[in-house]
Design a protein around this motif. Structure first.
Motif, mmCIF file in Angstrom:
data_model
loop_
_atom_site.group_PDB
_atom_site.id
_atom_site.type_symbol
_atom_site.label_atom_id
_atom_site.label_comp_id
_atom_site.label_asym_id
_atom_site.label_seq_id
_atom_site.Cartn_x
_atom_site.Cartn_y
_atom_site.Cartn_z
ATOM 1 N N ILE A 131 0.856 -1.183 0.000
ATOM 2 C CA ILE A 131 0.000 0.000 0.000
ATOM 3 C C ILE A 131 0.898 1.240 0.000
ATOM 4 C CG2 ILE A 131 -1.745 1.270 1.306
ATOM 5 C CD1 ILE A 131 -2.793 -1.414 2.345
ATOM 6 N N ALA B 75 -14.594 7.987 -7.700
ATOM 7 C CA ALA B 75 -14.023 6.650 -7.539
ATOM 8 C C ALA B 75 -13.618 6.441 -6.086
ATOM 9 C CB ALA B 75 -12.798 6.495 -8.436
ATOM 10 N N CYS C 257 -7.546 11.158 -11.695
ATOM 11 C CA CYS C 257 -8.408 11.537 -10.573
ATOM 12 C C CYS C 257 -7.689 12.467 -9.603
ATOM 13 C CB CYS C 257 -8.772 10.316 -9.721
ATOM 14 S SG CYS C 257 -9.192 8.843 -10.628
ATOM 15 N N ARG C 258 -8.491 13.247 -8.913
ATOM 16 C CA ARG C 258 -7.999 14.040 -7.783
ATOM 17 C C ARG C 258 -8.450 13.334 -6.505
ATOM 18 N NH1 ARG C 258 -7.494 19.852 -5.855
ATOM 19 N NH2 ARG C 258 -8.770 19.805 -3.997
ATOM 20 N N VAL C 259 -7.497 12.950 -5.668
ATOM 21 C CA VAL C 259 -7.838 12.287 -4.403
ATOM 22 C C VAL C 259 -8.241 13.355 -3.399
ATOM 23 C CG1 VAL C 259 -7.051 10.757 -2.552
ATOM 24 C CG2 VAL C 259 -6.196 10.424 -4.885
ATOM 25 N N GLU C 260 -9.475 13.249 -2.916
ATOM 26 C CA GLU C 260 -10.035 14.280 -2.040
ATOM 27 C C GLU C 260 -9.848 13.937 -0.562
ATOM 28 O OE1 GLU C 260 -11.479 16.900 -3.426
ATOM 29 O OE2 GLU C 260 -12.091 16.282 -5.439
ATOM 30 N N ARG C 261 -9.975 12.646 -0.250
ATOM 31 C CA ARG C 261 -9.897 12.200 1.144
ATOM 32 C C ARG C 261 -9.324 10.794 1.141
ATOM 33 N NH1 ARG C 261 -14.763 10.948 3.443
ATOM 34 N NH2 ARG C 261 -15.838 11.110 1.436
ATOM 35 N N ASP C 262 -8.693 10.401 2.260
ATOM 36 C CA ASP C 262 -8.307 8.998 2.402
ATOM 37 C C ASP C 262 -8.326 8.613 3.873
ATOM 38 O OD1 ASP C 262 -5.921 10.059 3.402
ATOM 39 O OD2 ASP C 262 -4.749 9.536 1.635
ATOM 40 N N TYR C 263 -8.450 7.328 4.128
ATOM 41 C CA TYR C 263 -8.315 6.836 5.498
ATOM 42 C C TYR C 263 -7.764 5.422 5.499
ATOM 43 C CZ TYR C 263 -13.201 5.834 4.255
ATOM 44 O OH TYR C 263 -14.335 5.475 3.601
ATOM 45 N N ASP C 264 -7.177 5.083 6.652
ATOM 46 C CA ASP C 264 -6.354 3.880 6.804
ATOM 47 C C ASP C 264 -6.898 2.957 7.862
ATOM 48 O OD1 ASP C 264 -4.277 6.290 6.381
ATOM 49 O OD2 ASP C 264 -3.506 4.426 5.524
ATOM 50 N N ILE D 284 -10.986 4.071 -4.270
ATOM 51 C CA ILE D 284 -9.899 3.104 -4.442
ATOM 52 C C ILE D 284 -9.676 2.440 -3.080
ATOM 53 C CG2 ILE D 284 -7.488 2.755 -5.115
ATOM 54 C CD1 ILE D 284 -7.624 5.527 -6.513
ATOM 55 N N LYS E 151 -6.317 0.771 2.851
ATOM 56 C CA LYS E 151 -6.394 2.222 2.679
ATOM 57 C C LYS E 151 -7.511 2.511 1.688
ATOM 58 C CE LYS E 151 -3.508 6.300 2.160
ATOM 59 N NZ LYS E 151 -2.969 6.765 3.432
ATOM 60 N N THR E 152 -8.333 3.487 2.007
ATOM 61 C CA THR E 152 -9.444 3.879 1.142
ATOM 62 C C THR E 152 -9.199 5.305 0.685
ATOM 63 O OG1 THR E 152 -10.906 2.523 2.506
ATOM 64 C CG2 THR E 152 -11.962 4.073 1.018
ATOM 65 N N ARG E 153 -9.310 5.520 -0.611
ATOM 66 C CA ARG E 153 -9.110 6.871 -1.149
ATOM 67 C C ARG E 153 -10.346 7.268 -1.961
ATOM 68 N NH1 ARG E 153 -3.866 4.290 -1.786
ATOM 69 N NH2 ARG E 153 -2.191 5.528 -0.844
ATOM 70 N N ILE E 154 -10.877 8.435 -1.652
ATOM 71 C CA ILE E 154 -12.063 8.963 -2.328
ATOM 72 C C ILE E 154 -11.591 9.997 -3.348
ATOM 73 C CG2 ILE E 154 -14.341 10.022 -1.991
ATOM 74 C CD1 ILE E 154 -13.943 7.569 -0.205
ATOM 75 N N CYS E 155 -11.955 9.785 -4.606
ATOM 76 C CA CYS E 155 -11.400 10.601 -5.698
ATOM 77 C C CYS E 155 -12.497 11.123 -6.619
ATOM 78 C CB CYS E 155 -10.505 9.760 -6.605
ATOM 79 S SG CYS E 155 -9.420 8.611 -5.795
#
Lengths: 109, 109
Positions: free
Chosen positions: A2, B12, A99-106, B14, B95-99
């Motif tokens: 990851i 998306a 794509c533009r990654v707006e948010r993420d979490y783990d 991911i 890991k989750t990414r919001i795009c």
């Protein structure tokens, strides 16, 4: 593994592909393209997976600081050549999404 | 297969994960979650791949009409339960990414 990416926003290229049954040269190219991408300005990381069974769907996601970094990578001469050979030999079809990654979490155990 | 998504912009998610060695219940859950996602408002498609060798990295990308559709799916009761069991049993890390998908292009032989 990851990819360890910074706080959003950043950019992602989702490359989804179905391979032909031509294996020759593919593995070397794939390794070389990862090495080369890692040397590009603005590269943040990449993740890759391919199904071994059924339709050999593969997903590679690369992460970048900016749209400009993605454009430069797309136009890189050695990468351009790999894309061309890919279309001729290794890929039956693919789709690329920018794509533009707006948010993420783990999550981690 | 490669998801047939509309013209951008769309969204998306991911989801990149490393599995534990607990297999029990995982396959059924994965199938059920795809079925359930397909029934959600704003769902546009999904793609999934997992490496059979080395670290069992998997990538699932789901596509959605809006951030609201993604939020609703995240909060769906049965999906919430699957997420909880996933953290307890099936996933070592994820890991989750919001795009937001800005552009895409296709190739087909």
């Amino acid at each position: 593994m990851i990819a360890k990416t910074p706080e959003p926003p950043y950019y992602a290229v989702i490359f989804t592909s179905v391979r032909t049954d031509v294996a020759e040269g593919y593995g070397d190219m794939a390794i070389r393209m990862v090495e080369l991408a890692e040397q590009q300005p603005g590269f943040l990381g990449a993740e890759s997976a391919r199904n071994a069974e059924g339709v050999a769907l593969g997903i590679t996601v690369s992460y970048w600081e900016s749209l400009e970094a993605i454009r430069n990578w797309k136009r890189h001469a050695e990468h351009q050549l790999a894309q061309q050979i890919g279309r001729e030999r290794w890929y039956e079809r693919y789709k690329t999404r920018i794509c533009r990654v707006e948010r993420d979490y783990d999550f981690e155990q």
